[in-house]
Design a protein around this motif. Structure first.
Motif: not given
Length: 111
Positions: A13-15, A27-30, A66-76
């Protein structure tokens, strides 16, 4: 998503609400949400697990970060979870038999 921990779902959800955040931003958001310190020993293995499951993509922001992104599968998966949660709440609040669906409150006497 049913096999994720609640913490891992919260990471997703944060991503979903960020543009390629790095680990400390996540981490800060969590920490704001949980109102407690999040151990990096909890965060990074959770991120790695989400990457392994194909829900998150891990990239490089620079040599050290590192940078993190939600994949399309993650969004689904998030969309499906949100739909399920909405359905559960709607069923509970609109069902004429709410009292039958809710567990009975039990009064415990302490001696």
């Amino acid at each position: 998503m049913h096999d994720l921990t609640a913490f891992q779902r919260d990471v997703l959800y944060v991503l979903a609400g960020r543009n390629e955040p790095h680990g400390f931003a996540i981490r800060d958001e969590l920490e704001d949400y949980y109102d407690k310190r999040i151990n990096t020993g909890q965060l990074y293995p959770s991120l790695d697990r989400l990457v392994e499951k194909g829900l998150v993509e891990k990239g490089k922001r620079d040599q050290r970060t590192n940078a993190y992104t939600l994949t399309r599968r993650g969004q689904r998966e998030i969309d499906a979870r949100t739909d399920w949660e909405t359905q559960q709440v709607a069923t509970l609040s609109h069902d004429g038999n709410d009292e039958q669906r809710l567990p009975e409150k039990r009064h415990v006497q302490h001696v």
